[in-house]
Motif scaffolding. Structure first.
Motif, PDB file in Angstrom:
ATOM      1  N   UNK A  99       0.797  -1.218   0.000  1.00 25.00           N
ATOM      2  CA  UNK A  99       0.000   0.000   0.000  1.00 25.00           C
ATOM      3  C   UNK A  99       0.832   1.273   0.000  1.00 25.00           C
ATOM      4  N   UNK A 100       2.125   1.156  -0.201  1.00 22.92           N
ATOM      5  CA  UNK A 100       2.999   2.322  -0.213  1.00 22.92           C
ATOM      6  C   UNK A 100       3.528   2.540  -1.628  1.00 22.92           C
ATOM      7  N   UNK A 101       3.718   3.790  -1.980  1.00 24.72           N
ATOM      8  CA  UNK A 101       4.404   4.141  -3.211  1.00 24.72           C
ATOM      9  C   UNK A 101       5.623   4.937  -2.786  1.00 24.72           C
ATOM     10  N   UNK A 102       6.772   4.314  -2.774  1.00 18.45           N
ATOM     11  CA  UNK A 102       7.962   4.932  -2.203  1.00 18.45           C
ATOM     12  C   UNK A 102       8.525   6.036  -3.085  1.00 18.45           C
ATOM     13  N   UNK A 103       8.589   5.816  -4.399  1.00 18.03           N
ATOM     14  CA  UNK A 103       9.213   6.784  -5.298  1.00 18.03           C
ATOM     15  C   UNK A 103       8.418   6.905  -6.581  1.00 18.03           C
ATOM     16  N   UNK A 104       8.486   8.088  -7.183  1.00 15.63           N
ATOM     17  CA  UNK A 104       7.877   8.302  -8.491  1.00 15.63           C
ATOM     18  C   UNK A 104       8.698   7.544  -9.521  1.00 15.63           C
ATOM     19  N   UNK A 105       8.067   6.747 -10.400  1.00 14.98           N
ATOM     20  CA  UNK A 105       8.828   5.995 -11.385  1.00 14.98           C
ATOM     21  C   UNK A 105       9.411   6.868 -12.490  1.00 14.98           C
ATOM     22  N   UNK A 106       9.009   8.126 -12.571  1.00 18.41           N
ATOM     23  CA  UNK A 106       9.485   9.010 -13.636  1.00 18.41           C
ATOM     24  C   UNK A 106      10.634   9.896 -13.199  1.00 18.41           C
ATOM     25  N   UNK A 107      10.543  10.499 -12.005  1.00 19.97           N
ATOM     26  CA  UNK A 107      11.585  11.440 -11.581  1.00 19.97           C
ATOM     27  C   UNK A 107      12.323  10.995 -10.326  1.00 19.97           C
ATOM     28  N   UNK A 108      11.824   9.989  -9.605  1.00 16.81           N
ATOM     29  CA  UNK A 108      12.516   9.476  -8.431  1.00 16.81           C
ATOM     30  C   UNK A 108      12.170  10.176  -7.132  1.00 16.81           C
ATOM     31  N   UNK A 109      11.273  11.147  -7.172  1.00 26.78           N
ATOM     32  CA  UNK A 109      10.870  11.873  -5.968  1.00 26.78           C
ATOM     33  C   UNK A 109      10.083  10.952  -5.037  1.00 26.78           C
ATOM     34  N   UNK A 110      10.315  11.064  -3.727  1.00 26.70           N
ATOM     35  CA  UNK A 110       9.572  10.252  -2.759  1.00 26.70           C
ATOM     36  C   UNK A 110       8.124  10.751  -2.715  1.00 26.70           C
ATOM     37  N   UNK A 123       3.466  13.906 -12.917  1.00 25.79           N
ATOM     38  CA  UNK A 123       2.947  12.732 -13.646  1.00 25.79           C
ATOM     39  C   UNK A 123       2.157  11.849 -12.685  1.00 25.79           C
ATOM     40  N   UNK A 124       1.205  11.112 -13.274  1.00 26.19           N
ATOM     41  CA  UNK A 124       0.368  10.218 -12.469  1.00 26.19           C
ATOM     42  C   UNK A 124       1.186   9.019 -11.995  1.00 26.19           C
TER      43      UNK A 124
END
Length: 125
Positions: A99-110, A123-124
């Motif tokens: 249930x966690x999204x640790x990092x954005x897959x596009x820019x790497x932001x937490x 981005x979505x």
């Protein structure tokens, strides 16, 4: 970084070869005049091979990069394919399954689990 390392190896190899040939040309030991300059030739060969490898890696479609943050649908990871870690888009990662999204897959932001869009790139996720 690959270009700089390749150029440094080639320049060092050329410098070493010229320098050791000039120093050892009058050596009473013929093997010394042959062996030491070969180290420079080895550096030149390593530099050329490294330059070709990095050029192909930088310009190829399936390139390997430690800092490459792309979506798996945009560009695959050759190391995952080689070692069997390729994941399909339908399979969630461990953090997504929890249930966690640790990092954005596009820019790497937490990002937090309840975010639908990345606060850095928009981005979505």
């Amino acid at each position: 970084m690959g270009v700089v390392g390749s150029l440094a190896a080639v320049v060092f190899g050329i410098f070493w070869t010229i320098l050791t040939f000039s120093i050892t040309q009058d050596s009473p030991f013929p093997m010394v005049g042959t062996i030491f300059p070969l180290f420079g030739v080895v550096f030149v060969i390593i530099g050329i091979v490294q330059a070709v490898y990095h050029f192909k890696n930088a310009t190829g479609e399936e390139r390997m990069s430690l800092y490459d943050i792309t979506d798996a649908s945009e560009e695959g990871d050759p190391l995952n394919r080689k070692y069997g870690g390729e994941r399909t888009a339908a399979e969630p990662t461990r953090t997504e399954a929890a249930g966690e999204k640790a990092f954005c897959p596009y820019c790497g932001q937490r990002v937090q689990a309840d975010y639908q869009y990345c606060p850095a790139c928009g981005k979505k996720v």
